[in-house]
Design a protein around this motif. Structure first.
Motif, PDB file in Angstrom:
ATOM      1  N   LEU A 156       0.878  -1.091   0.011  1.00 46.27           N
ATOM      2  CA  LEU A 156      -0.097  -0.126   0.133  1.00 46.27           C
ATOM      3  C   LEU A 156       0.907   0.959  -0.058  1.00 46.27           C
ATOM      4  O   LEU A 156       1.285   1.687   1.011  1.00 46.27           O
ATOM      5  CB  LEU A 156      -1.005  -0.077   1.171  1.00 46.27           C
ATOM      6  N   THR A 157       1.160   1.500  -1.006  1.00 41.12           N
ATOM      7  CA  THR A 157       2.330   2.704  -1.111  1.00 41.12           C
ATOM      8  C   THR A 157       1.943   3.835  -2.002  1.00 41.12           C
ATOM      9  O   THR A 157       0.791   3.940  -2.620  1.00 41.12           O
ATOM     10  CB  THR A 157       3.475   2.205  -2.037  1.00 41.12           C
ATOM     11  N   ASN A 158       2.647   5.172  -1.762  1.00 45.11           N
ATOM     12  CA  ASN A 158       2.499   6.210  -2.333  1.00 45.11           C
ATOM     13  C   ASN A 158       3.098   6.302  -3.497  1.00 45.11           C
ATOM     14  O   ASN A 158       4.219   6.415  -4.015  1.00 45.11           O
ATOM     15  CB  ASN A 158       3.016   7.137  -1.511  1.00 45.11           C
ATOM     16  N   GLY A 159       2.287   5.972  -4.753  1.00 40.57           N
ATOM     17  CA  GLY A 159       2.726   5.659  -6.202  1.00 40.57           C
ATOM     18  C   GLY A 159       2.841   3.984  -6.145  1.00 40.57           C
ATOM     19  O   GLY A 159       2.795   3.443  -5.601  1.00 40.57           O
ATOM     20  N   VAL A 210       7.042  24.095   4.200  1.00 41.86           N
ATOM     21  CA  VAL A 210       7.816  22.863   4.676  1.00 41.86           C
ATOM     22  C   VAL A 210       7.244  22.171   3.468  1.00 41.86           C
ATOM     23  O   VAL A 210       6.271  22.275   2.898  1.00 41.86           O
ATOM     24  CB  VAL A 210       7.087  22.219   5.735  1.00 41.86           C
ATOM     25  N   GLN A 211       8.292  21.050   2.884  1.00 40.46           N
ATOM     26  CA  GLN A 211       8.170  20.457   1.605  1.00 40.46           C
ATOM     27  C   GLN A 211       8.649  19.128   1.996  1.00 40.46           C
ATOM     28  O   GLN A 211       9.475  18.927   2.657  1.00 40.46           O
ATOM     29  CB  GLN A 211       9.089  21.047   0.516  1.00 40.46           C
ATOM     30  N   VAL A 212       7.928  18.164   1.090  1.00 39.23           N
ATOM     31  CA  VAL A 212       8.475  16.684   1.034  1.00 39.23           C
ATOM     32  C   VAL A 212       9.105  16.487  -0.030  1.00 39.23           C
ATOM     33  O   VAL A 212       8.717  16.781  -1.224  1.00 39.23           O
ATOM     34  CB  VAL A 212       6.954  15.861   1.188  1.00 39.23           C
ATOM     35  N   LYS A 213      10.109  15.478   0.205  1.00 36.30           N
ATOM     36  CA  LYS A 213      10.859  15.224  -1.022  1.00 36.30           C
ATOM     37  C   LYS A 213      10.170  14.341  -1.949  1.00 36.30           C
ATOM     38  O   LYS A 213       9.591  13.228  -1.374  1.00 36.30           O
ATOM     39  CB  LYS A 213      12.376  14.708  -0.446  1.00 36.30           C
ATOM     40  N   GLY A 214      10.715  14.407  -3.160  1.00 30.07           N
ATOM     41  CA  GLY A 214      10.071  13.417  -4.222  1.00 30.07           C
ATOM     42  C   GLY A 214       8.869  13.691  -4.904  1.00 30.07           C
ATOM     43  O   GLY A 214       8.641  12.552  -5.870  1.00 30.07           O
ATOM     44  N   TYR A 215       8.235  14.483  -4.196  1.00 33.47           N
ATOM     45  CA  TYR A 215       6.749  14.670  -5.131  1.00 33.47           C
ATOM     46  C   TYR A 215       6.914  15.135  -6.641  1.00 33.47           C
ATOM     47  O   TYR A 215       7.824  15.948  -6.935  1.00 33.47           O
ATOM     48  CB  TYR A 215       5.769  15.657  -4.369  1.00 33.47           C
ATOM     49  N   ARG A 216       6.487  14.430  -7.710  1.00 27.32           N
ATOM     50  CA  ARG A 216       6.410  15.118  -8.920  1.00 27.32           C
ATOM     51  C   ARG A 216       5.630  16.061  -9.042  1.00 27.32           C
ATOM     52  O   ARG A 216       6.235  16.990  -9.949  1.00 27.32           O
ATOM     53  CB  ARG A 216       5.770  13.762  -9.947  1.00 27.32           C
ATOM     54  N   GLU A 217       4.353  16.320  -8.597  1.00 25.68           N
ATOM     55  CA  GLU A 217       3.929  17.293  -8.881  1.00 25.68           C
ATOM     56  C   GLU A 217       4.091  18.494  -7.731  1.00 25.68           C
ATOM     57  O   GLU A 217       4.524  18.036  -6.441  1.00 25.68           O
ATOM     58  CB  GLU A 217       2.055  16.922  -8.325  1.00 25.68           C
ATOM     59  N   ASN A 218       4.206  19.743  -7.907  1.00 23.25           N
ATOM     60  CA  ASN A 218       4.929  20.551  -7.320  1.00 23.25           C
ATOM     61  C   ASN A 218       4.116  22.058  -7.190  1.00 23.25           C
ATOM     62  O   ASN A 218       3.269  21.940  -7.687  1.00 23.25           O
ATOM     63  CB  ASN A 218       6.449  20.806  -7.805  1.00 23.25           C
ATOM     64  N   SER A 272      11.231  13.573   4.295  1.00 21.81           N
ATOM     65  CA  SER A 272      11.178  12.582   3.382  1.00 21.81           C
ATOM     66  C   SER A 272       9.672  12.189   3.418  1.00 21.81           C
ATOM     67  O   SER A 272       9.324  11.279   2.415  1.00 21.81           O
ATOM     68  CB  SER A 272      11.990  11.386   3.553  1.00 21.81           C
ATOM     69  N   ASN A 273       8.780  12.309   4.336  1.00 24.52           N
ATOM     70  CA  ASN A 273       7.498  12.019   4.149  1.00 24.52           C
ATOM     71  C   ASN A 273       6.420  12.966   4.938  1.00 24.52           C
ATOM     72  O   ASN A 273       6.807  13.871   5.540  1.00 24.52           O
ATOM     73  CB  ASN A 273       7.330  10.528   4.957  1.00 24.52           C
ATOM     74  N   SER A 274       5.268  12.767   4.352  1.00 21.46           N
ATOM     75  CA  SER A 274       4.080  13.716   4.594  1.00 21.46           C
ATOM     76  C   SER A 274       3.682  13.729   6.305  1.00 21.46           C
ATOM     77  O   SER A 274       3.410  14.885   6.815  1.00 21.46           O
ATOM     78  CB  SER A 274       2.917  13.395   4.012  1.00 21.46           C
ATOM     79  N   PRO A 327      -6.655  18.709  -8.363  1.00 25.16           N
ATOM     80  CA  PRO A 327      -6.675  17.211  -8.227  1.00 25.16           C
ATOM     81  C   PRO A 327      -5.223  16.634  -8.605  1.00 25.16           C
ATOM     82  O   PRO A 327      -4.593  17.130  -9.288  1.00 25.16           O
ATOM     83  CB  PRO A 327      -7.489  16.903  -9.631  1.00 25.16           C
ATOM     84  N   ALA A 328      -4.983  15.579  -7.727  1.00 21.76           N
ATOM     85  CA  ALA A 328      -3.674  14.895  -7.953  1.00 21.76           C
ATOM     86  C   ALA A 328      -3.579  13.945  -8.713  1.00 21.76           C
ATOM     87  O   ALA A 328      -4.664  13.159  -9.060  1.00 21.76           O
ATOM     88  CB  ALA A 328      -3.560  14.327  -6.416  1.00 21.76           C
ATOM     89  N   GLU A 329      -2.492  14.075  -9.605  1.00 22.68           N
ATOM     90  CA  GLU A 329      -2.101  13.047 -10.456  1.00 22.68           C
ATOM     91  C   GLU A 329      -1.576  11.807  -9.854  1.00 22.68           C
ATOM     92  O   GLU A 329      -1.700  10.584 -10.390  1.00 22.68           O
ATOM     93  CB  GLU A 329      -1.144  13.393 -11.538  1.00 22.68           C
TER      94      GLU A 329
END
Length: 300
Positions: free
Chosen positions: A142-145, A189-197, A219-221, A260-262
Motif C-alpha cells: 500500500l504505497t504512495n505511487g 515545509v516541503q516533502v521530498k520526491g513529489y512529482r507534482e509541485n 522525506s514523508n508527509s 486534483p492529484a495525478e
C-alpha cells in the motif's frame, strides 16, 4: 497390552487431585464412573493403586511409582496431538505500507479488520516510496505511487487533491499574505520526491508564479505535517494525508484553492491472490466504500 486410556486418564486425575470427587468434576463424569475406571485399571494391572477412606484416595507405593510415568506419557501425548492436529498458528499477512497512509488511515481502522479476521496477524513494514520489486517478500503493498511489474496488479485507491495547510496560529500570523495570495512571503515545509509541485499548483489556480521560501524539507508527509502543526510553515499536501487533522482542527486550510492529484496511493498485489490477501482486500474495499473518503476506482 496397553492399559485402557480412559482408566489411565482417571488414575492421573485422582492421583494429582487426591480425590475421586475432584477428578470426577474435572473430567465431567460421575464419581461412580471414575471409581469404575480405577477398578478397571487395578484389575488390568492386578495391583491395588489407592487406599480409599473417608478422607479420600491415597496412593499406594506401586501407584506412587506409576503416577509420574502415566502423567508424563499423557502430557507428551497431549502436546504432540496439539502440534500435529490442534489449532493452527495464526496466519501471517505481510504488508509494505507508506508511513503516512499507515498512520493516518490504516491503523485507526484495523480494529474492524481484527474483529472480522482474528486469525490473521499483520506484519507491517513501513516505507516512504514503492519498492523497485513490488510484492517481493511481502503479500501486499500500500504505497504512495507504484512501480510497474509483470508479476503484480496495481489499483489506485483514492482520488486525492493537493491542499495548502497550516496551523491555526500560522494562518492568523500570515493572514494578509494568504488573503492576497502572496505565497512568496510564506515560510514553507516541503516533502521530498513529489512529482507534482508548487509551480503546477500555482498555475492550476491562476496565481502568480512566485515560489515560497522552503525552510524545511523532509522525506514523508507524516513528519512534514507534524512540523506544520508546530507552526514552522505551510505545506502543500495531498488530501488523504491531512483529512483527519483538518477534521480535528489541528490544521486548517491556508486557502480554499486545491488541485486534483495525478499521483496517488496504490494497492499492489500478485496477480494470483491467496485467501488471506483476498480477505484483506475485501475489507479494504468496504472501508473505502463507507463514505469516509472518496470512492475507490480501478486503475485499469
Amino acid at each position: 497390552m496397553l492399559p485402557p486410556l480412559r482408566a489411565l486418564v482417571a488414575f492421573e486425575a485422582v492421583a494429582r487431585l487426591g480425590s475421586i470427587g475432584a477428578a470426577a468434576r474435572e473430567l465431567c463424569v460421575t464419581q461412580a464412573a471414575v471409581s469404575q475406571q480405577l477398578k478397571s485399571l487395578e484389575t488390568f494391572l492386578d495391583t491395588t493403586l489407592f487406599e480409599r477412606s473417608s478422607k479420600g484416595a491415597k496412593l499406594t507405593s506401586a501407584a506412587q511409582h506409576y503416577q509420574p510415568i502415566v502423567a508424563g506419557s499423557l502430557a507428551h501425548l497431549k502436546l504432540q496431538t496439539q502440534i500435529l492436529f490442534g489449532e493452527k498458528e495464526t496466519d501471517v499477512l505481510s504488508l509494505r505500507v507508506n508511513h503516512t497512509f499507515c498512520h493516518n488511515w490504516l491503523l485507526p481502522r484495523l480494529p474492524s479488520f481484527y474483529k472480522k479476521y482474528p486469525f490473521i496477524r499483520l506484519d507491517i513494514q513501513l516505507v516512504d516510496w514503492p519498492s523497485t520489486n513490488p510484492c517481493q517478500n511481502v503479500d501486499i503493498e500500500l504505497t504512495n505511487g507504484k512501480v510497474e511489474s509483470e508479476d503484480t496488479h496495481s489499483e489506485r485507491l483514492f482520488q486525492e487533491h493537493w491542499q495548502l495547510v497550516c496551523s491555526p496560529e500560522f494562518k492568523n500570523q500570515y493572514q494578509d499574505a494568504l488573503v492576497e495570495h502572496d505565497f512568496s512571503a510564506l515560510p514553507t515545509v516541503q516533502v521530498k520526491g513529489y512529482r507534482e509541485n508548487w509551480l503546477q499548483w500555482l498555475s492550476h489556480n491562476q496565481f502568480e508564479m512566485t515560489l515560497p521560501k522552503v525552510l524545511l524539507e523532509v522525506s514523508n508527509s507524516l513528519h512534514a505535517l507534524e512540523a506544520v502543526k508546530h507552526g514552522i510553515g505551510v505545506l502543500l499536501v495531498r488530501s488523504l494525508a491531512v483529512s483527519e487533522l483538518l477534521e480535528k482542527n489541528e490544521l486548517v486550510l491556508a486557502t480554499e484553492s486545491s488541485m486534483p492529484a495525478e499521483s496517488a496511493h496504490y494497492l499492489i498485489t500478485k496477480h494470483r491472490r491467496s485467501a488471506k490477501v483476498n480477505f484483506f482486500c475485501d475489507w479494504l474495499y468496504h472501508q473505502m466504500e463507507d463514505g469516509e473518503l472518496e470512492e475507490r476506482f480501478s486503475n485499469g
